[in-house]
Design an enzyme around this catalytic site. Structure first.
Site, PDB file in Angstrom:
ATOM      1  N   ARG A   1      11.738  20.697  -8.977  1.00 46.25           N
ATOM      2  CA  ARG A   1      12.709  21.715  -8.559  1.00 46.25           C
ATOM      3  C   ARG A   1      13.060  22.579  -9.744  1.00 46.25           C
ATOM      4  O   ARG A   1      13.419  22.073 -10.810  1.00 46.25           O
ATOM      5  CB  ARG A   1      13.985  21.053  -8.041  1.00 46.25           C
ATOM      6  CG  ARG A   1      13.773  20.229  -6.815  1.00 46.25           C
ATOM      7  CD  ARG A   1      15.057  20.000  -6.062  1.00 46.25           C
ATOM      8  NE  ARG A   1      16.171  19.581  -6.887  1.00 46.25           N
ATOM      9  CZ  ARG A   1      17.385  19.373  -6.426  1.00 46.25           C
ATOM     10  NH1 ARG A   1      17.651  19.571  -5.149  1.00 46.25           N
ATOM     11  NH2 ARG A   1      18.361  18.958  -7.204  1.00 46.25           N
TER      12      ARG A   1
ATOM     13  N   THR B   1      17.097  27.738  -9.580  1.00 48.69           N
ATOM     14  CA  THR B   1      17.089  28.124  -8.155  1.00 48.69           C
ATOM     15  C   THR B   1      17.062  26.914  -7.218  1.00 48.69           C
ATOM     16  O   THR B   1      17.327  27.054  -6.023  1.00 48.69           O
ATOM     17  CB  THR B   1      15.843  28.972  -7.840  1.00 48.69           C
ATOM     18  OG1 THR B   1      14.677  28.143  -8.052  1.00 48.69           O
ATOM     19  CG2 THR B   1      15.749  30.197  -8.746  1.00 48.69           C
TER      20      THR B   1
ATOM     21  N   ASP C   1      19.627  11.369 -10.635  1.00 47.59           N
ATOM     22  CA  ASP C   1      18.269  11.915 -10.654  1.00 47.59           C
ATOM     23  C   ASP C   1      17.271  10.756 -10.560  1.00 47.59           C
ATOM     24  O   ASP C   1      17.135   9.963 -11.499  1.00 47.59           O
ATOM     25  CB  ASP C   1      18.051  12.721 -11.941  1.00 47.59           C
ATOM     26  CG  ASP C   1      16.716  13.446 -11.915  1.00 47.59           C
ATOM     27  OD1 ASP C   1      15.672  12.775 -11.776  1.00 47.59           O
ATOM     28  OD2 ASP C   1      16.713  14.688 -12.035  1.00 47.59           O
TER      29      ASP C   1
ATOM     30  N   ASP D   1      14.473  10.546 -13.321  1.00 48.85           N
ATOM     31  CA  ASP D   1      15.003  10.134 -14.626  1.00 48.85           C
ATOM     32  C   ASP D   1      15.358   8.650 -14.635  1.00 48.85           C
ATOM     33  O   ASP D   1      15.133   7.951 -15.629  1.00 48.85           O
ATOM     34  CB  ASP D   1      16.245  10.962 -14.985  1.00 48.85           C
ATOM     35  CG  ASP D   1      15.872  12.365 -15.450  1.00 48.85           C
ATOM     36  OD1 ASP D   1      14.705  12.577 -15.822  1.00 48.85           O
ATOM     37  OD2 ASP D   1      16.754  13.247 -15.425  1.00 48.85           O
TER      38      ASP D   1
HETATM   39  C1  PRP Z   1      13.476  15.337  -6.980  1.00 52.29           C
HETATM   40  C2  PRP Z   1      13.062  14.390  -5.881  1.00 52.29           C
HETATM   41  C3  PRP Z   1      12.474  15.312  -4.857  1.00 52.29           C
HETATM   42  C4  PRP Z   1      13.324  16.541  -5.009  1.00 52.29           C
HETATM   43  C5  PRP Z   1      14.302  16.579  -3.883  1.00 52.29           C
HETATM   44  O1  PRP Z   1      12.405  15.691  -7.756  1.00 52.29           O
HETATM   45  O2  PRP Z   1      12.187  13.375  -6.312  1.00 52.29           O
HETATM   46  O3  PRP Z   1      11.102  15.596  -5.069  1.00 52.29           O
HETATM   47  O4  PRP Z   1      14.007  16.432  -6.257  1.00 52.29           O
HETATM   48  O5  PRP Z   1      15.029  17.751  -3.892  1.00 52.29           O
HETATM   49  P1  PRP Z   1      14.879  18.863  -2.763  1.00 52.29           P
HETATM   50  O6  PRP Z   1      14.952  18.148  -1.461  1.00 52.29           O
HETATM   51  O7  PRP Z   1      16.083  19.755  -3.002  1.00 52.29           O
HETATM   52  O8  PRP Z   1      13.599  19.603  -2.962  1.00 52.29           O
HETATM   53  P2  PRP Z   1      12.568  16.614  -9.052  1.00 52.29           P
HETATM   54  O9  PRP Z   1      12.447  18.059  -8.663  1.00 52.29           O
HETATM   55  O10 PRP Z   1      13.824  16.236  -9.766  1.00 52.29           O
HETATM   56  O11 PRP Z   1      11.273  16.297  -9.884  1.00 52.29           O
HETATM   57  P3  PRP Z   1      10.860  14.955 -10.633  1.00 52.29           P
HETATM   58  O12 PRP Z   1      10.589  13.940  -9.565  1.00 52.29           O
HETATM   59  O13 PRP Z   1       9.641  15.378 -11.342  1.00 52.29           O
HETATM   60  O14 PRP Z   1      11.978  14.543 -11.535  1.00 52.29           O
HETATM   61  N1  URA Z   2      16.711  14.932  -6.775  1.00 53.07           N
HETATM   62  C1  URA Z   2      17.222  13.780  -7.247  1.00 53.07           C
HETATM   63  O1  URA Z   2      16.543  13.034  -7.967  1.00 53.07           O
HETATM   64  N2  URA Z   2      18.486  13.476  -6.931  1.00 53.07           N
HETATM   65  C2  URA Z   2      19.242  14.256  -6.145  1.00 53.07           C
HETATM   66  O2  URA Z   2      20.391  13.905  -5.867  1.00 53.07           O
HETATM   67  C3  URA Z   2      18.683  15.452  -5.666  1.00 53.07           C
HETATM   68  C4  URA Z   2      17.406  15.767  -5.989  1.00 53.07           C
END
Ligand code: PRP
Ligand code: URA
Length: 210
Positions: free
Chosen positions: A105, A109, A201, A204
């Site tokens: 994400r 945005t 997160d 993380d």
């Molecule tokens: C997180 C999660 C989803 C997304 C959900 O990933 O694992 O893929 O956010 O959010 P959304 O429904 O608003 O799209 P992130 O973008 O943090 O990436 P990462 O898994 O690489 O940390």
């Molecule tokens: N992605 C995450 O990992 N946690 C949230 O709460 C939303 C998006």
């Protein structure tokens, strides 16, 4: 609630989810719990897999028994956090194929940015389970499923651990044909599009980054 949304309220799933949410839970235990919850959710969400009858020689007679029918299914985690669910589902269905979709994400945005896609061959003959622990705005899951649909799989299911109502609405509007399985339906999103109460997160916490 949309008839295609299934909240997995099994006591073991709910118990493990509470520990997962706790901010004191460290990465090692967090990873183990994500994997265990994914395994339990996989068990529940595969009830409708088709079976076929085969003949099996027991030590005494030939018996008519049942085995899974059709091509091996595919699990597709959304990177990164979806990776945490792969071991758990593979522990139940070790012969499954695994594809990967990379999405993150944009921090400003909150819209998904697509950076990787490698899917198993012959997807049109397979059922696909898309894995991501978090359904927040729904943007990442919506785009990932749209990408997978280009390959015409037999069926797609989406499995997440925690969903926000906003994400469920956006996802079921975009993909009314794709069932959603989740362990916890939370209250709302905050100003940064994080799920409340949520677990923070997921990526993380799984990988110990940040
Ligand atoms: C997180 C999660 C989803 C997304 C959900 O990933 O694992 O893929 O956010 O959010 P959304 O429904 O608003 O799209 P992130 O973008 O943090 O990436 P990462 O898994 O690489 O940390
Ligand atoms: N992605 C995450 O990992 N946690 C949230 O709460 C939303 C998006």
């Amino acid at each position: 609630m949309d008839k295609n949304v299934f909240i997995m309220d099994h006591p073991l799933i709910q118990h493990k989810l509470s520990i997962l949410r706790d901010k004191r839970t460290g990465s090692k235990q967090f990873r183990e719990l994500v994997s265990e919850i994914a395994m339990l959710m996989c068990y529940e969400s595969t009830r409708d897999l088709p079976l076929k009858e085969v003949n099996t020689e027991t030590p005494l007679v030939t018996a008519k028994t049942k085995v899974l029918a059709g091509r091996k299914m595919a699990f597709v985690p959304i990177l990164r956090a979806g990776l945490g669910m792969v071991d758990g589902v593979l522990s139940l269905i070790p012969a499954a194929k695994v594809g990967h979709i990379g999405m993150y994400r944009d921090p400003e945005t909150h819209t998904p940015v697509d950076y990787y896609c490698k899917l198993p061959a012959d997807l049109e003959e397979r059922d696909v389970f898309v894995l991501d622990p978090m359904l927040a705005t729904g943007g990442s899951a919506i785009d990932a499923v749209a990408r997978i649909k280009e390959f015409n799989p037999k069926r797609i299911k989406f499995m997440c651990i925690i969903a926000a109502p906003e994400g469920i609405k956006a996802f079921t509007d975009a993909h009314p044909d794709v069932p959603v399985y989740c362990a916890g339906l939370d209250d709302c999103l905050n100003d940064h599009c994080y799920i409340l109460p949520g677990l923070g997160d997921a990526g993380d916490r799984i990988f110990g980054t940040k």
